[in-house]
Write a protein that holds these residues in place. Structure first.
Motif, mmCIF file in Angstrom:
data_model
loop_
_atom_site.group_PDB
_atom_site.id
_atom_site.type_symbol
_atom_site.label_atom_id
_atom_site.label_comp_id
_atom_site.label_asym_id
_atom_site.label_seq_id
_atom_site.Cartn_x
_atom_site.Cartn_y
_atom_site.Cartn_z
ATOM 1 N N ASP A 19 0.857 -1.179 0.000
ATOM 2 C CA ASP A 19 0.000 0.000 0.000
ATOM 3 C C ASP A 19 0.897 1.235 0.000
ATOM 4 O OD1 ASP A 19 -2.261 1.580 0.174
ATOM 5 O OD2 ASP A 19 -2.980 0.728 2.058
ATOM 6 N N ASP A 20 0.331 2.397 -0.283
ATOM 7 C CA ASP A 20 1.121 3.630 -0.245
ATOM 8 C C ASP A 20 1.353 4.077 1.200
ATOM 9 O OD1 ASP A 20 -1.329 4.781 0.494
ATOM 10 O OD2 ASP A 20 -1.720 5.534 -1.515
ATOM 11 N N ALA A 21 2.158 5.099 1.375
ATOM 12 C CA ALA A 21 2.520 5.584 2.713
ATOM 13 C C ALA A 21 1.299 6.040 3.510
ATOM 14 C CB ALA A 21 3.537 6.712 2.610
ATOM 15 N N ALA A 22 0.300 6.550 2.834
ATOM 16 C CA ALA A 22 -0.914 7.014 3.500
ATOM 17 C C ALA A 22 -1.900 5.871 3.777
ATOM 18 C CB ALA A 22 -1.601 8.081 2.654
ATOM 19 N N GLU A 23 -1.549 4.677 3.335
ATOM 20 C CA GLU A 23 -2.409 3.489 3.480
ATOM 21 C C GLU A 23 -3.800 3.730 2.897
ATOM 22 O OE1 GLU A 23 -2.182 2.396 7.672
ATOM 23 O OE2 GLU A 23 -0.493 1.096 7.188
ATOM 24 N N SER A 24 -3.839 4.325 1.708
ATOM 25 C CA SER A 24 -5.128 4.667 1.095
ATOM 26 C C SER A 24 -5.968 3.432 0.781
ATOM 27 C CB SER A 24 -4.917 5.509 -0.165
ATOM 28 O OG SER A 24 -4.190 4.799 -1.136
ATOM 29 N N PHE A 25 -5.341 2.357 0.322
ATOM 30 C CA PHE A 25 -6.104 1.142 0.018
ATOM 31 C C PHE A 25 -6.638 0.513 1.300
ATOM 32 C CE2 PHE A 25 -6.187 -3.506 -0.357
ATOM 33 C CZ PHE A 25 -7.289 -3.615 -1.191
ATOM 34 N N THR A 26 -5.786 0.368 2.293
ATOM 35 C CA THR A 26 -6.203 -0.229 3.564
ATOM 36 C C THR A 26 -7.328 0.592 4.197
ATOM 37 O OG1 THR A 26 -3.962 -1.064 3.891
ATOM 38 C CG2 THR A 26 -5.381 -1.000 5.819
ATOM 39 N N SER A 27 -7.195 1.908 4.161
ATOM 40 C CA SER A 27 -8.223 2.787 4.721
ATOM 41 C C SER A 27 -9.546 2.651 3.977
ATOM 42 C CB SER A 27 -7.758 4.241 4.683
ATOM 43 O OG SER A 27 -6.623 4.404 5.496
ATOM 44 N N ALA A 72 -2.281 3.930 -5.658
ATOM 45 C CA ALA A 72 -2.275 2.588 -5.046
ATOM 46 C C ALA A 72 -3.577 1.853 -5.344
ATOM 47 C CB ALA A 72 -2.051 2.700 -3.542
ATOM 48 N N ILE A 73 -4.699 2.531 -5.226
ATOM 49 C CA ILE A 73 -5.999 1.900 -5.480
ATOM 50 C C ILE A 73 -6.145 1.562 -6.956
ATOM 51 C CG2 ILE A 73 -8.501 2.313 -5.502
ATOM 52 C CD1 ILE A 73 -8.117 3.665 -2.745
ATOM 53 N N ARG A 74 -5.686 2.434 -7.828
ATOM 54 C CA ARG A 74 -5.732 2.119 -9.268
ATOM 55 C C ARG A 74 -4.865 0.902 -9.580
ATOM 56 N NH1 ARG A 74 -6.178 7.744 -9.592
ATOM 57 N NH2 ARG A 74 -3.929 8.052 -9.718
ATOM 58 N N HIS A 75 -3.716 0.803 -8.937
ATOM 59 C CA HIS A 75 -2.829 -0.345 -9.158
ATOM 60 C C HIS A 75 -3.477 -1.636 -8.653
ATOM 61 C CE1 HIS A 75 1.054 -2.134 -10.052
ATOM 62 N NE2 HIS A 75 0.919 -2.830 -8.928
ATOM 63 N N VAL A 76 -4.095 -1.590 -7.483
ATOM 64 C CA VAL A 76 -4.797 -2.765 -6.947
ATOM 65 C C VAL A 76 -5.925 -3.168 -7.886
ATOM 66 C CG1 VAL A 76 -6.294 -3.581 -5.076
ATOM 67 C CG2 VAL A 76 -4.179 -2.350 -4.537
#
Length: 95
Positions: A19-27, A72-76
């Motif tokens: 995930d990115d540093a901001a944890e955008s996907f996890t959030s 990150a979300i686009r990559h996932v």
């Protein structure tokens, strides 16, 4: 959290990404509605999605508001589409 793809024989077919540093996907997963596939992705556990789950997961990712769709979300999303297309699996390894 680390994410990678497996083929139907459970052989890894992608590089492990995080995930990115901001944890955008996890959030985004934690904020997803109860009963959604996204909500089922565990921050501290392991989660594996099959082809049927991946199709719904991709729909949920596409429904996110544009301002929430980070790199990150686009990559996932791209990884999930790739796994679904080959009948494989997407594996999330929580911390």
């Amino acid at each position: 959290m680390y994410i990678f793809l497996e083929n139907q024989q459970h052989e890894r077919i992608s590089e492990k990404v995080g995930d990115d540093a901001a944890e955008s996907f996890t959030s985004a997963c934690q904020a997803a509605p109860e009963g959604s596939i996204m909500r089922g992705v565990q921050r501290y556990g392991d989660t594996m999605l099959n082809k049927l789950q991946l199709e719904r997961f991709v729909r949920e990712l596409h429904q996110l508001p544009e301002e929430q769709k980070t790199e990150a979300i686009r990559h996932v999303t791209e990884m999930a589409q790739q796994a679904a297309a080959c009948g494989g699996y997407m594996y999330f390894s929580g911390d």
